[in-house]
Motif scaffolding. Structure first.
Motif, PDB file in Angstrom:
ATOM      1  N   LYS A  69       0.643  -8.245  -6.785  1.00 51.72           N
ATOM      2  CA  LYS A  69      -0.399  -9.012  -6.121  1.00 51.72           C
ATOM      3  C   LYS A  69      -0.916  -8.204  -4.937  1.00 51.72           C
ATOM      4  CE  LYS A  69       1.837 -13.476  -7.099  1.00 51.72           C
ATOM      5  NZ  LYS A  69       2.364 -14.738  -6.483  1.00 51.72           N
ATOM      6  N   ASN A  70      -2.171  -7.824  -4.990  1.00 51.49           N
ATOM      7  CA  ASN A  70      -2.778  -7.044  -3.911  1.00 51.49           C
ATOM      8  C   ASN A  70      -1.959  -5.785  -3.633  1.00 51.49           C
ATOM      9  OD1 ASN A  70      -4.569  -6.326  -1.861  1.00 51.49           O
ATOM     10  ND2 ASN A  70      -3.402  -7.441  -0.302  1.00 51.49           N
ATOM     11  N   VAL A  71      -1.823  -4.952  -4.641  1.00 54.86           N
ATOM     12  CA  VAL A  71      -1.107  -3.684  -4.541  1.00 54.86           C
ATOM     13  C   VAL A  71      -2.126  -2.552  -4.576  1.00 54.86           C
ATOM     14  CG1 VAL A  71       0.532  -2.139  -5.658  1.00 54.86           C
ATOM     15  CG2 VAL A  71       0.997  -4.601  -5.573  1.00 54.86           C
ATOM     16  N   ARG A  72      -2.053  -1.656  -3.612  1.00 55.99           N
ATOM     17  CA  ARG A  72      -2.990  -0.543  -3.518  1.00 55.99           C
ATOM     18  C   ARG A  72      -2.215   0.772  -3.662  1.00 55.99           C
ATOM     19  NH1 ARG A  72      -8.182   0.196  -1.095  1.00 55.99           N
ATOM     20  NH2 ARG A  72      -8.559   2.331  -0.395  1.00 55.99           N
ATOM     21  N   LEU A  73      -2.613   1.581  -4.637  1.00 46.95           N
ATOM     22  CA  LEU A  73      -2.000   2.881  -4.882  1.00 46.95           C
ATOM     23  C   LEU A  73      -3.080   3.936  -4.744  1.00 46.95           C
ATOM     24  CD1 LEU A  73       0.009   1.931  -8.114  1.00 46.95           C
ATOM     25  CD2 LEU A  73       0.865   1.956  -5.764  1.00 46.95           C
TER      26      LEU A  73
ATOM     27  N   ASN B 178       5.576  -9.939 -20.182  1.00 49.34           N
ATOM     28  CA  ASN B 178       5.285 -11.090 -19.322  1.00 49.34           C
ATOM     29  C   ASN B 178       5.024 -10.665 -17.873  1.00 49.34           C
ATOM     30  OD1 ASN B 178       5.876 -12.687 -21.621  1.00 49.34           O
ATOM     31  ND2 ASN B 178       8.048 -12.690 -21.084  1.00 49.34           N
ATOM     32  N   THR B 179       4.076  -9.783 -17.742  1.00 49.86           N
ATOM     33  CA  THR B 179       3.798  -9.176 -16.441  1.00 49.86           C
ATOM     34  C   THR B 179       2.331  -9.377 -16.075  1.00 49.86           C
ATOM     35  OG1 THR B 179       5.596  -7.582 -16.506  1.00 49.86           O
ATOM     36  CG2 THR B 179       3.645  -6.929 -15.278  1.00 49.86           C
ATOM     37  N   THR B 180       2.081  -9.536 -14.776  1.00 49.24           N
ATOM     38  CA  THR B 180       0.730  -9.795 -14.291  1.00 49.24           C
ATOM     39  C   THR B 180       0.371  -8.813 -13.184  1.00 49.24           C
ATOM     40  OG1 THR B 180       0.987 -12.157 -14.755  1.00 49.24           O
ATOM     41  CG2 THR B 180      -0.819 -11.517 -13.294  1.00 49.24           C
ATOM     42  N   LEU B 181      -0.798  -8.195 -13.318  1.00 52.85           N
ATOM     43  CA  LEU B 181      -1.338  -7.322 -12.284  1.00 52.85           C
ATOM     44  C   LEU B 181      -2.579  -7.987 -11.711  1.00 52.85           C
ATOM     45  CD1 LEU B 181      -1.124  -3.872 -14.147  1.00 52.85           C
ATOM     46  CD2 LEU B 181       0.659  -5.040 -12.830  1.00 52.85           C
ATOM     47  N   THR B 182      -2.516  -8.406 -10.460  1.00 49.72           N
ATOM     48  CA  THR B 182      -3.616  -9.127  -9.830  1.00 49.72           C
ATOM     49  C   THR B 182      -4.056  -8.400  -8.566  1.00 49.72           C
ATOM     50  OG1 THR B 182      -2.744 -11.236 -10.658  1.00 49.72           O
ATOM     51  CG2 THR B 182      -4.335 -11.335  -8.855  1.00 49.72           C
ATOM     52  N   ASP B 183      -5.345  -8.163  -8.448  1.00 47.35           N
ATOM     53  CA  ASP B 183      -5.897  -7.491  -7.264  1.00 47.35           C
ATOM     54  C   ASP B 183      -5.224  -6.149  -7.011  1.00 47.35           C
ATOM     55  OD1 ASP B 183      -7.724  -9.557  -6.610  1.00 47.35           O
ATOM     56  OD2 ASP B 183      -6.104 -10.717  -5.695  1.00 47.35           O
ATOM     57  N   VAL B 184      -4.986  -5.409  -8.072  1.00 50.40           N
ATOM     58  CA  VAL B 184      -4.441  -4.064  -7.945  1.00 50.40           C
ATOM     59  C   VAL B 184      -5.595  -3.093  -7.695  1.00 50.40           C
ATOM     60  CG1 VAL B 184      -3.221  -2.205  -9.128  1.00 50.40           C
ATOM     61  CG2 VAL B 184      -2.419  -4.562  -9.353  1.00 50.40           C
ATOM     62  N   GLN B 185      -5.457  -2.274  -6.664  1.00 46.36           N
ATOM     63  CA  GLN B 185      -6.517  -1.354  -6.274  1.00 46.36           C
ATOM     64  C   GLN B 185      -6.028   0.084  -6.429  1.00 46.36           C
ATOM     65  OE1 GLN B 185      -8.030  -2.584  -2.291  1.00 46.36           O
ATOM     66  NE2 GLN B 185      -6.626  -4.307  -2.575  1.00 46.36           N
ATOM     67  N   ILE B 186      -6.762   0.873  -7.205  1.00 44.50           N
ATOM     68  CA  ILE B 186      -6.429   2.288  -7.394  1.00 44.50           C
ATOM     69  C   ILE B 186      -7.724   3.073  -7.207  1.00 44.50           C
ATOM     70  CG2 ILE B 186      -5.314   3.974  -8.903  1.00 44.50           C
ATOM     71  CD1 ILE B 186      -4.062   1.607 -10.400  1.00 44.50           C
TER      72      ILE B 186
ATOM     73  N   THR C 276       0.852  -1.189   0.000  1.00 43.46           N
ATOM     74  CA  THR C 276       0.000   0.000   0.000  1.00 43.46           C
ATOM     75  C   THR C 276       0.888   1.239   0.000  1.00 43.46           C
ATOM     76  OG1 THR C 276      -1.803  -1.099   1.189  1.00 43.46           O
ATOM     77  CG2 THR C 276      -1.760   1.311   1.222  1.00 43.46           C
ATOM     78  N   ILE C 277       0.708   2.091  -1.015  1.00 39.20           N
ATOM     79  CA  ILE C 277       1.479   3.332  -1.103  1.00 39.20           C
ATOM     80  C   ILE C 277       0.495   4.490  -1.227  1.00 39.20           C
ATOM     81  CG2 ILE C 277       3.286   4.599  -2.305  1.00 39.20           C
ATOM     82  CD1 ILE C 277       4.211   1.940  -3.506  1.00 39.20           C
ATOM     83  N   THR C 278       0.622   5.461  -0.328  1.00 37.30           N
ATOM     84  CA  THR C 278      -0.250   6.631  -0.327  1.00 37.30           C
ATOM     85  C   THR C 278       0.583   7.869  -0.644  1.00 37.30           C
ATOM     86  OG1 THR C 278      -1.672   5.618   1.354  1.00 37.30           O
ATOM     87  CG2 THR C 278      -1.864   7.994   1.033  1.00 37.30           C
TER      88      THR C 278
END
Length: 528
Positions: free
Chosen positions: A462-466, A484-492, A408-410
């Protein structure tokens, strides 16, 4: 029964006798004077030599102020500084030896089983020492080649410098006011550092704790407040590396980076494990991983980092500072359970030695005007919009196999187009700066507010919140030349400008369960 009793008594006497062989020697019994003015280096050195030559023991510094110049620990010697005891560094540069070319208050060179322990203080009196160094520079007795060296002269003094030692133990002590890096454990094996306090903001280039090309190192329960990188692993020998290093439960404050691998990265870093860091009031990155000198940066595991009031969260850079050599590797990195708050204001403002004001936000106090040719790390001393976290390689040499999980980055937000605006069709205009000094601000303005990736492959979110506190006109995430990149459960959740995510010249990028403020199809722009 009598035989049994005699046997137990004999074992007890044997154990007691064995312990008694490791004697305590108080420096005051051997000529040391606690007046804060007498140079006790010769008396203490003579005692250290005696203790080492007779099988080892503790050299005890009792309560009082004992001034010294350079001393050298020897095998089997534990320097124990009792509560109330203070070793004060001489304020005269000529009281320090340059052997082996790195002047220090306390050195150990190719020794075995050495220790510095106790509840006392080692105070380098760095500001006072620098006054004498500048006096020597002005008189011509000391010569530096460049203006940069005049500011950071080569003859500044470490507090602790250990080279080629095996079995190093540092416990309980406080280190203060160094004029150089506070301490460096270089090409050492089996190093344990526990419950150490560093308070050192006396001068520039004042790393709190450096580990250079050392193996089997454990650092735990330390508090470090430094005007340069707090904990920094370096590799300056292409034939060596930092390997098998564990860092756990440390509190870090820095006018540079909190935890850093680099900048020197000639041999590299392998099997580095970090747990439970608290980072605060830190000018640059909470976590900085840099492979720019041809070495290998592989097998990095960082978990449970809580950073507040920090200029940048995560900076990962594969570069080519060694322009005539091969490009090093940067792969196999796992970073998890990280929370970072990046404010609008300069995070280390008010500390004695601050980082340069090269990313002030509009609305802060006006900084003095500088000529346009004045640069910090190659960039003008000008305000920036807040700089996102980044994973950046160079063309043909991507950063590989990085997993970011539960992050989580604010950000403060409030970016201003009047400062800089990179149109979405111009994201490739960001300079490569392959050979520049690696730092989160090395590219100047970036087209994203949350995370910027360029020349990377095998990245997993995985489960990254910005999120930001105030609106930002830029996309939250920009991927340029990413594969070859995957964004999973990214929350913005806070993005308002579209697109939220931009993929440019990127292939095999998949998304799963994104949580955006708009439909995923509207929030993602795939260009080229």
């Amino acid at each position: 029964m009598k035989t049994h009793y005699l046997l137990l008594l004999g074992l007890l006497l044997y154990a007691t006798d064995g312990f008694s062989q490791r004697k305590d020697y108080r420096i005051t019994a051997y000529g040391a004077v606690a007046d804060g003015e007498t140079n006790n280096a010769a008396a203490i050195q003579k005692l250290i030599d005696k203790v080492s030559s007779t099988g080892g023991g503790r050299v005890i510094v009792p309560a009082g102020n004992f001034m010294i110049g350079s001393i050298y620990l020897k095998s089997g010697v534990e320097l124990h500084i009792e509560k109330g005891g203070r070793l004060l560094g001489s304020t005269k540069r000529n009281d320090y030896s340059n052997k082996p070319s790195r002047p220090a208050l306390i050195s150990a060179l190719n020794q075995t089983n050495v220790a510095i322990t106790g509840q006392g203080v080692i105070d380098g009196q760095g500001q006072e020492l620098m006054l004498d160094i500048f006096k020597l520079l002005r008189s011509g007795e000391m010569v530096q080649d460049t203006i940069w060296q005049v500011k950071r002269p080569n003859d500044r003094v470490f507090l602790v410098f250990m080279l080629g030692c095996t079995g190093v133990r540092i416990s309980g002590i406080s280190l203060k006011n160094s004029s150089e890096w506070v301490q460096d454990y270089r090409q050492c094996t089996n190093v344990t550092i526990d419950r150490m306090t560093v308070q050192s903001t006396a001068y520039w280039n004042n790393d709190g704790l450096d580990i250079t090309d050392s193996r089997n190192v454990r650092i735990t329960n330390c508090f470090i407040n430094a005007s340069d990188d707090a904990i920094c692993l370096k590799s300056e020998n292409p034939a060596m590396a930092c390997e098998n290093v564990t860092i756990d439960s440390c509190i870090l404050r820095s006018s540079a980076n909190g935890f850093k691998l680099g900048t020197a990265s000639h041999g590299g870093f392998r099997n580095i494990k970090v747990r439970h860091l608290t980072v605060f009031d830190t000018y640059r990155s909470a976590i900085a991983l840099e492979s720019v000198d041809g070495g290998a940066l592989e097998g990095i595991d960082i978990q449970y980092v809580n950073a507040k009031n920090t200029g940048n969260a995560i900076f990962i850079r594969r570069g080519h500072r060694n322009t005539t050599g091969h490009v090093g590797t940067l792969k196999g990195v796992y970073i998890a359970h990280v929370t970072v708050e990046t404010p609008l204001h300069k995070p280390d403002q008010g500390y004695p030695i601050e980082g340069p004001p090269d990313h002030l936000h509009p609305g802060e106090d006006k900084m003095p005007k500088r000529p346009s040719s004045f640069h910090i790390y190659g960039h003008p001393w000008l305000p920036y919009n807040l700089i996102p976290s980044s994973i950046v390689g160079i063309p043909g040499y991507p950063v590989q196999d990085v997993v970011l999980e539960d992050i989580t980055i604010t950000y403060g937000g409030r970016a201003d187009k009047n400062i800089a605006h990179i149109p979405l069709d111009k994201v490739t205009s960001v300079p490569e700066n392959e050979a520049n000094y690696p730092d989160f601000s090395m590219f100047g303005e970036l087209p994203a507010w949350g995370f910027y990736m360029r020349h990377a492959e095998g990245i997993q979110f995985k489960n990254v919140r910005l999120q930001y506190k105030e609106a930002d006109f830029r996309p939250a995430v920009v991927l340029d030349d990413v594969k070859n990149t995957t964004l999973t459960d990214v929350q913005i959740p806070t993005a308002k400008e579209m697109p939220v995510i931009l993929f440019n010249n990127s292939t095999n990028v998949s998304t799963h369960n994104l949580k955006l403020p708009v439909e995923e199809a509207k929030g993602i722009l795939k260009a080229n």
